[in-house]
Design an enzyme around this catalytic site. Structure first.
Site, PDB file in Angstrom:
ATOM      1  N   MET A  30       0.852  -1.199   0.000  1.00 49.11           N
ATOM      2  CA  MET A  30       0.000   0.000   0.000  1.00 49.11           C
ATOM      3  C   MET A  30       0.885   1.246   0.000  1.00 49.11           C
ATOM      4  SD  MET A  30      -3.447  -0.903   2.078  1.00 49.11           S
ATOM      5  CE  MET A  30      -2.807  -0.659   3.702  1.00 49.11           C
ATOM      6  N   LEU A  33       6.784   3.084   1.465  1.00 50.62           N
ATOM      7  CA  LEU A  33       7.687   1.937   1.573  1.00 50.62           C
ATOM      8  C   LEU A  33       8.812   2.158   2.579  1.00 50.62           C
ATOM      9  CD1 LEU A  33       7.960   1.071  -2.230  1.00 50.62           C
ATOM     10  CD2 LEU A  33       6.303   0.237  -0.549  1.00 50.62           C
ATOM     11  N   HIS A  34       9.129   1.090   3.309  1.00 47.06           N
ATOM     12  CA  HIS A  34      10.253   1.104   4.243  1.00 47.06           C
ATOM     13  C   HIS A  34      11.139  -0.104   3.952  1.00 47.06           C
ATOM     14  CE1 HIS A  34       7.935  -1.963   6.281  1.00 47.06           C
ATOM     15  NE2 HIS A  34       6.921  -1.122   6.433  1.00 47.06           N
ATOM     16  N   GLY A  36      11.367  -2.913   5.256  1.00 44.06           N
ATOM     17  CA  GLY A  36      10.666  -4.203   5.239  1.00 44.06           C
ATOM     18  C   GLY A  36      10.161  -4.513   3.831  1.00 44.06           C
ATOM     19  N   HIS A  37       9.540  -3.516   3.179  1.00 45.81           N
ATOM     20  CA  HIS A  37       9.057  -3.716   1.803  1.00 45.81           C
ATOM     21  C   HIS A  37      10.234  -4.025   0.874  1.00 45.81           C
ATOM     22  CE1 HIS A  37       5.773  -0.924   3.331  1.00 45.81           C
ATOM     23  NE2 HIS A  37       5.087  -1.957   2.896  1.00 45.81           N
ATOM     24  N   GLN A  61     -10.285  -2.497   2.617  1.00 42.21           N
ATOM     25  CA  GLN A  61      -9.763  -3.144   3.824  1.00 42.21           C
ATOM     26  C   GLN A  61      -9.683  -2.196   5.025  1.00 42.21           C
ATOM     27  OE1 GLN A  61      -5.929  -4.048   1.710  1.00 42.21           O
ATOM     28  NE2 GLN A  61      -5.025  -3.774   3.725  1.00 42.21           N
ATOM     29  N   GLY A 149       5.260 -10.029   4.028  1.00 38.96           N
ATOM     30  CA  GLY A 149       6.032  -9.919   5.275  1.00 38.96           C
ATOM     31  C   GLY A 149       5.355 -10.702   6.396  1.00 38.96           C
ATOM     32  N   LYS A 151       5.327 -10.009   9.445  1.00 31.68           N
ATOM     33  CA  LYS A 151       4.705  -9.159  10.473  1.00 31.68           C
ATOM     34  C   LYS A 151       3.183  -9.284  10.425  1.00 31.68           C
ATOM     35  CE  LYS A 151       4.295  -4.654   9.962  1.00 31.68           C
ATOM     36  NZ  LYS A 151       2.830  -4.414  10.038  1.00 31.68           N
ATOM     37  N   SER A 187       6.955  -0.607  10.106  1.00 30.80           N
ATOM     38  CA  SER A 187       5.573  -0.497   9.635  1.00 30.80           C
ATOM     39  C   SER A 187       5.324   0.938   9.187  1.00 30.80           C
ATOM     40  CB  SER A 187       4.616  -0.821  10.789  1.00 30.80           C
ATOM     41  OG  SER A 187       3.301  -0.387  10.484  1.00 30.80           O
TER      42      SER A 187
END
Ligand code: PAF
Length: 286
Positions: A30, A33-34, A36-37, A61, A149, A151, A187
């Protein structure tokens, strides 16, 4: 990297790659981006020949309109990050492209059982929105493998069940949670934290670790969870849920289970944080 905004243009590009015999990897997001992405993109790049990512803030969602409205939208910065990670194609549709007939008449994909309770309990309709958009994106992108991910443990369980139940020809790969040095799971929602809250935020992961340790030490599950809840609330969180579930299917952990996931969600200021810890207990739960 090229960015496409329509399903038609996306399909043309992916078909071209398919005709060249390339293995297609897909990382749905979505945006905002960090690292993790980017770890998902890196894994996809390592395992596939052509990597597609998507950025779509999916209204279906969000059960809370204000949450949807304030969700960070940072397309130019995200494009630069994807470009730097050598992503091949970004699909960034708008809401009309994804839901041309509006939301109310749209077919909904509902995945029973695993979507219930935990985040599904606190965010009614959330996982129907996730499974519906992921199903659509899978059909639009037509990838061989998709990357998610860890998470979002419940989300991955929902998607894996959807793929298995509907015999979808795509493999799902789960990538370990990327964390800051102090343990906080990365996140997009961490951006809502004030500096004071950010300092407290690793407390959620510490609470999960505390529950796992207490279970290993023979403390009962209800007591382990009650202690961790109290600790979180004293730190300034508002605990949403803390639970111990069977890692394989997310069913509530029962006597005899050993491979479990300690999973939780808690509000801190304007952020709702989620995290989990997969653990093999050295003794069975009693
Ligand atoms: O995890 C997310 O970012 C979203 O839930 C997903 C999978 C991209 C669906 O909108």
């Amino acid at each position: 990297m090229i960015t496409q905004h329509t399903v038609e243009a996306l399909r043309a590009r992916v078909n071209e790659a398919r005709t060249r015999g390339l293995k297609i990897g897909f990382v749905p997001t979505m945006g905002n981006l960090h690292k993790g992405h980017i770890s998902l993109i890196d894994r996809a790049k390592a395992e596939c020949d052509f990597v597609v990512s998507s950025i779509f803030v999916n209204p279906l969602q969000f059960n809370d309109a204000s949450d949807l409205e304030r969700y960070p939208r940072t397309l130019p910065e995200d494009q630069a990050k994807l470009e730097a990670a050598s992503c091949d194609l970004l699909f960034a549709p708008n809401v009309a492209e994804m839901y041309p007939n509006g939301r109310d008449e749209h077919t909904i994909v509902h995945v029973p059982k695993v979507s219930e309770g935990l985040c599904g309990g606190s965010r009614p309709g959330h996982f129907d929105g996730v499974s519906t958009v992921v199903m659509k994106l899978f059909n639009q992108v037509n990838a061989d493998v998709a990357y998610f991910g860890e998470k979002d443990f419940q989300q991955v369980a929902v998607i894996k069940k959807m793929v298995a139940d509907l015999s979808m020809a795509i493999s799902i790969v789960t990538v370990p949670t990327a964390r800051a040095d102090d343990g906080l799971a990365l996140s997009s929602r961490n951006g809502y934290l004030t500096p004071t809250e950010r300092a407290i935020a690793p407390g959620l992961y510490q609470a999960l670790q505390g529950i796992a340790k207490a279970l290993q030490d023979g403390i009962s599950m209800p007591k382990s969870i009650a202690n961790a809840t109290l600790q979180l609330n004293q730190q300034g969180f508002r605990c949403d849920y803390l639970e111990v579930r069977r890692a394989s299917d997310l069913a509530p952990a029962i006597a005899g289970d050993q491979d479990v996931v300690v999973i939780g969600a808690a509000y801190l200021g304007n952020a709702r944080l989620i995290d989990n810890l997969i653990t093999r207990l050295n003794r069975v739960i009693d």
